[in-house]
Design a protein around this motif. Structure first.
Motif, PDB file in Angstrom:
ATOM      1  N   LEU A  85       0.829  -1.202   0.000  1.00  0.00           N
ATOM      2  CA  LEU A  85       0.000   0.000   0.000  1.00  0.00           C
ATOM      3  C   LEU A  85       0.868   1.258   0.000  1.00  0.00           C
ATOM      4  O   LEU A  85       0.568   2.232  -0.698  1.00  0.00           O
ATOM      5  CB  LEU A  85      -0.939  -0.006   1.208  1.00  0.00           C
ATOM      6  N   GLY A  88       2.508   1.567  -3.552  1.00  0.00           N
ATOM      7  CA  GLY A  88       1.525   2.021  -4.532  1.00  0.00           C
ATOM      8  C   GLY A  88       1.142   3.474  -4.318  1.00  0.00           C
ATOM      9  O   GLY A  88       1.013   4.249  -5.283  1.00  0.00           O
ATOM     10  N   ALA A 204      -1.790   1.796  -9.004  1.00  0.00           N
ATOM     11  CA  ALA A 204      -3.124   1.269  -8.725  1.00  0.00           C
ATOM     12  C   ALA A 204      -3.106  -0.252  -8.633  1.00  0.00           C
ATOM     13  O   ALA A 204      -3.775  -0.845  -7.763  1.00  0.00           O
ATOM     14  CB  ALA A 204      -4.100   1.709  -9.818  1.00  0.00           C
ATOM     15  N   VAL A 205      -2.323  -0.908  -9.495  1.00  0.00           N
ATOM     16  CA  VAL A 205      -2.207  -2.371  -9.452  1.00  0.00           C
ATOM     17  C   VAL A 205      -1.594  -2.812  -8.129  1.00  0.00           C
ATOM     18  O   VAL A 205      -2.080  -3.750  -7.474  1.00  0.00           O
ATOM     19  CB  VAL A 205      -1.354  -2.879 -10.634  1.00  0.00           C
ATOM     20  N   LEU A 207      -1.509  -1.114  -5.289  1.00  0.00           N
ATOM     21  CA  LEU A 207      -2.491  -0.867  -4.229  1.00  0.00           C
ATOM     22  C   LEU A 207      -3.526  -1.984  -4.180  1.00  0.00           C
ATOM     23  O   LEU A 207      -3.919  -2.434  -3.099  1.00  0.00           O
ATOM     24  CB  LEU A 207      -3.180   0.474  -4.461  1.00  0.00           C
ATOM     25  N   GLY A 208      -3.961  -2.429  -5.359  1.00  0.00           N
ATOM     26  CA  GLY A 208      -4.934  -3.520  -5.417  1.00  0.00           C
ATOM     27  C   GLY A 208      -4.394  -4.790  -4.792  1.00  0.00           C
ATOM     28  O   GLY A 208      -5.101  -5.466  -4.020  1.00  0.00           O
ATOM     29  N   PHE A 209      -3.132  -5.120  -5.094  1.00  0.00           N
ATOM     30  CA  PHE A 209      -2.520  -6.292  -4.484  1.00  0.00           C
ATOM     31  C   PHE A 209      -2.420  -6.124  -2.969  1.00  0.00           C
ATOM     32  O   PHE A 209      -2.609  -7.081  -2.206  1.00  0.00           O
ATOM     33  CB  PHE A 209      -1.132  -6.534  -5.072  1.00  0.00           C
ATOM     34  N   VAL A 211      -4.428  -4.427  -1.030  1.00  0.00           N
ATOM     35  CA  VAL A 211      -5.763  -4.624  -0.464  1.00  0.00           C
ATOM     36  C   VAL A 211      -6.107  -6.118  -0.414  1.00  0.00           C
ATOM     37  O   VAL A 211      -6.660  -6.611   0.577  1.00  0.00           O
ATOM     38  CB  VAL A 211      -6.818  -3.859  -1.279  1.00  0.00           C
ATOM     39  N   VAL A 212      -5.782  -6.818  -1.484  1.00  0.00           N
ATOM     40  CA  VAL A 212      -6.057  -8.268  -1.534  1.00  0.00           C
ATOM     41  C   VAL A 212      -5.318  -8.987  -0.411  1.00  0.00           C
ATOM     42  O   VAL A 212      -5.877  -9.848   0.287  1.00  0.00           O
ATOM     43  CB  VAL A 212      -5.656  -8.854  -2.898  1.00  0.00           C
TER      44      VAL A 212
END
Length: 218
Positions: A85, A88, A204-205, A207-209, A211-212
């Protein structure tokens, strides 16, 4: 299962997983496209160092703690999520706050660095290593998969390290192809706008990882 069939079977599994685009691919491609090739190779070496770390820990039985202890898993999970996080966020922040520096980066040579990517091989290695070591999913994968490919008659530690090295070799070869591809594609990403867009997409990618990883329980 014979030694040779074990190696080939494991190579097939990890080879297929290696070529599936993911977090490692995003970081390698971005670093390469931005022109810092020493840093890109540092990222490659760092990622493979993380793979070797997880393979060694699994061969020693240490990684089993991740599946046996929810507390241990959560510690790695939250550390990894926080790192992703943060990384990102920094990419998104820099792509928004530093448009002037991005413009200046178009004047650099092909081997030059962009302002927000200071550092060379060591900085890249650190990023790649942390990205892989702080990803508990890699550890869980090794706990679940590696023992299945170790013949019952084989010494666990040497065979586990051998299989891990197979993964490292395949990962390095694929990463080298990504670096070469990104270098050839760099000529189409010369403008500051394109570079900011690349940072925003990659940020953004990541950050997405993050969050996952944060929301994953196992």
């Amino acid at each position: 299962m014979s030694y040779l069939s074990s190696i080939w079977s494991f190579a097939l599994v990890v080879g297929l997983l290696t070529i599936i685009p993911g977090l490692d691919t995003a970081i390698i491609v971005r670093t390469s496209v931005l022109g810092n090739y020493r840093r890109a190779w540092g990222v490659v070496l760092g990622i493979q160092s993380g793979t070797l770390f997880w393979g060694t820990c699994t061969s020693l039985g240490i990684t089993a703690l991740l599946t046996a202890s929810q507390v241990a898993y959560n510690v790695v999970r939250w550390a990894g999520a926080a790192y992703l996080l943060w990384m990102g966020f920094c990419m998104l922040r820099d792509s928004i706050r530093k448009p002037r520096e991005a413009e200046e980066s178009t004047e650099t040579s092909e081997a030059g660095d962009v302002p927000n990517e200071a550092g060379g091989l060591l900085a890249g290695w650190r990023r790649g290593t942390l990205t892989n070591v702080l990803n508990p999913k890699v550890g869980v994968f090794y706990v679940a998969m590696l023992p299945q490919f170790i013949p019952s008659s084989a010494p666990h530690l040497p065979m586990g390290l051998l299989l891990t090295c197979v993964h490292v070799v395949l990962g390095t070869a694929w990463s080298a192809m990504l670096v070469i591809f990104a270098r050839s594609a760099r000529r189409w990403i010369q403008s500051a706008v394109a570079r900011r867009l690349l940072d925003r997409v990659t940020g953004a990618v990541i950050l997405g990882f993050g969050v996952v990883v944060a929301l994953s329980d196992s």
